[in-house]
Write an enzyme that holds these catalytic residues in place. Structure first.
Site, PDB file in Angstrom:
ATOM      1  N   LEU A 115     -12.094  -8.257  -7.442  1.00 57.92           N
ATOM      2  CA  LEU A 115     -11.536  -7.071  -7.699  1.00 57.92           C
ATOM      3  C   LEU A 115     -10.434  -7.097  -8.554  1.00 57.92           C
ATOM      4  O   LEU A 115      -9.084  -7.726  -8.642  1.00 57.92           O
ATOM      5  CB  LEU A 115     -10.871  -6.596  -6.198  1.00 57.92           C
ATOM      6  CG  LEU A 115     -10.159  -5.239  -5.977  1.00 57.92           C
ATOM      7  CD1 LEU A 115     -11.173  -3.955  -6.227  1.00 57.92           C
ATOM      8  CD2 LEU A 115      -9.522  -5.082  -4.891  1.00 57.92           C
ATOM      9  N   ARG A 174      13.711  11.540  -7.080  1.00 58.88           N
ATOM     10  CA  ARG A 174      14.126  11.679  -5.708  1.00 58.88           C
ATOM     11  C   ARG A 174      15.257  11.083  -5.543  1.00 58.88           C
ATOM     12  O   ARG A 174      15.938  10.675  -6.440  1.00 58.88           O
ATOM     13  CB  ARG A 174      13.016  10.862  -5.103  1.00 58.88           C
ATOM     14  CG  ARG A 174      11.526  11.219  -5.110  1.00 58.88           C
ATOM     15  CD  ARG A 174      10.897  10.773  -4.123  1.00 58.88           C
ATOM     16  NE  ARG A 174       9.560  11.305  -4.069  1.00 58.88           N
ATOM     17  CZ  ARG A 174       8.583  11.077  -3.111  1.00 58.88           C
ATOM     18  NH1 ARG A 174       8.694  10.343  -2.310  1.00 58.88           N
ATOM     19  NH2 ARG A 174       7.320  11.594  -3.096  1.00 58.88           N
ATOM     20  N   ASP A 183      -0.318   9.056  -0.282  1.00 60.62           N
ATOM     21  CA  ASP A 183       0.638  10.174  -0.177  1.00 60.62           C
ATOM     22  C   ASP A 183       0.918  10.326   1.378  1.00 60.62           C
ATOM     23  O   ASP A 183       0.044   9.867   2.051  1.00 60.62           O
ATOM     24  CB  ASP A 183       0.130  11.422  -0.508  1.00 60.62           C
ATOM     25  CG  ASP A 183       1.343  12.518  -0.835  1.00 60.62           C
ATOM     26  OD1 ASP A 183       2.556  11.949  -0.755  1.00 60.62           O
ATOM     27  OD2 ASP A 183       1.118  13.553  -0.892  1.00 60.62           O
ATOM     28  N   HIS A 223       7.498   4.132   3.717  1.00 62.54           N
ATOM     29  CA  HIS A 223       7.086   3.261   2.423  1.00 62.54           C
ATOM     30  C   HIS A 223       6.774   1.740   2.815  1.00 62.54           C
ATOM     31  O   HIS A 223       5.852   1.436   2.487  1.00 62.54           O
ATOM     32  CB  HIS A 223       8.057   3.293   1.351  1.00 62.54           C
ATOM     33  CG  HIS A 223       8.471   4.787   0.839  1.00 62.54           C
ATOM     34  ND1 HIS A 223       7.424   5.591   0.442  1.00 62.54           N
ATOM     35  CD2 HIS A 223       9.596   5.213   0.780  1.00 62.54           C
ATOM     36  CE1 HIS A 223       7.882   6.683  -0.128  1.00 62.54           C
ATOM     37  NE2 HIS A 223       9.251   6.509   0.180  1.00 62.54           N
TER      38      HIS A 223
END
Ligand code: IPE
Ligand code: IPE
Ligand code: MG
Length: 249
Positions: free
Chosen positions: A129, A69, A18, A35
């Site tokens: 991972l 948004r 965030d 972003h």
């Protein structure tokens, strides 16, 4: 890094990334710039998590509520996702990272869905991972969805209501087969869960930092893990019981 106890690493870390918009606006830039910078953090943090030896990393990239948004931001984000996902595949393969997406992917534009499917397939054989991206995700959606699936199984006679337990329920969530996160990190100084992994976070340690996501790097991740390692996880028991359990291990 040398202060980390490698025997007590969280297997699964979940992050609410965030603060991109505010980070950009604070320097007079467009939210979308934040972003784009956030993608740099994703790259660094994914690399760091793999290097440290974390097995599962879940990143909250876009919530169901984020569809509300302004349309420019939503389309900008979708373009960014498509561009980034395709571009990152060679590096993911080089680092043996397997990619998976969770969320209501049916809401995504077709080109985004194609990019997602391709990158998932192209990294499917990797054994390192596991990187899970929550996209168009909301936990209430996921829980309601699981309830519907189970109700249908009961309706057609394939399941008795008594057979529904926590294990069966969690196997019908999008995180099927993934252990619950031991550690959940939220950046940017907000102290809320925002519809993220409500079922799975039941006993997670929560870590909040004021650092905005575009500024978050490996040292911040290590700091969060160190904080996690300093805590006593009691799961409802008393501290004395936990100490005894440790001694008897
Ligand atoms: C997080 O940053 C990324 C997404 C939700 C897509 P924000 O865009 O929420 O940034 P702030 O919280 O407005 O600063
Ligand atoms: C949560 O961030 C969702 C993601 C990080 C993808 P938001 O910025 O959307 O959350 P709220 O609206 O502040 O709760
Ligand atoms: Mg936000």
């Amino acid at each position: 890094m040398e202060n980390l106890d490698l025997n007590r690493l969280p297997k699964h870390i979940a992050i609410i990334m965030d603060g991109n918009g505010r980070w950009a606006q604070e320097q007079g830039q467009d939210r979308l710039f934040g972003h784009y910078q956030g993608v740099v953090s994703v790259r660094k943090v994914v690399e760091a998590a793999a290097e440290i030896g974390i097995k599962y990393l879940t990143l909250y990239a876009f919530s169901t509520e984020n569809w509300d948004r302004p349309v420019e931001e939503v389309t900008g984000l979708m373009t960014l996702f498509v561009e980034t996902i395709a571009k990152e595949v060679p590096d993911l393969n080089k680092n043996n990272i397997q990619l998976q997406f969770i969320g209501d992917l049916s809401q995504l534009p077709p080109e985004a869905r194609i990019a997602l499917d391709q990158s998932t397939a192209q990294t499917a054989a990797n054994t390192g991972l596991k990187l899970i991206i929550a996209l168009s995700y909301s936990s209430r959606w996921e829980i309601v969805n699981a309830a519907q699936v189970l109700a249908k199984l009961v309706q057609v006679g394939d399941l008795n209501p008594e057979q529904i337990n926590e294990k069966v329920f969690s196997e019908n969530l999008t995180t099927k087969g993934i252990p619950d996160p031991e550690l959940m990190i939220r950046t940017s100084g907000e102290y809320r869960i925002s519809n993220f992994l409500l079922f799975q976070l039941a006993y997670s340690e929560l870590y909040f930092t004021n650092t905005r996501w575009p500024d978050f790097r490996k040292p911040h991740l290590i700091e969060a893990i160190l904080d996690y390692q300093s805590r006593e996880r009691r799961f409802g028991k008393t501290s004395a019981q936990i100490v005894l359990d440790e001694e008897n291990k």
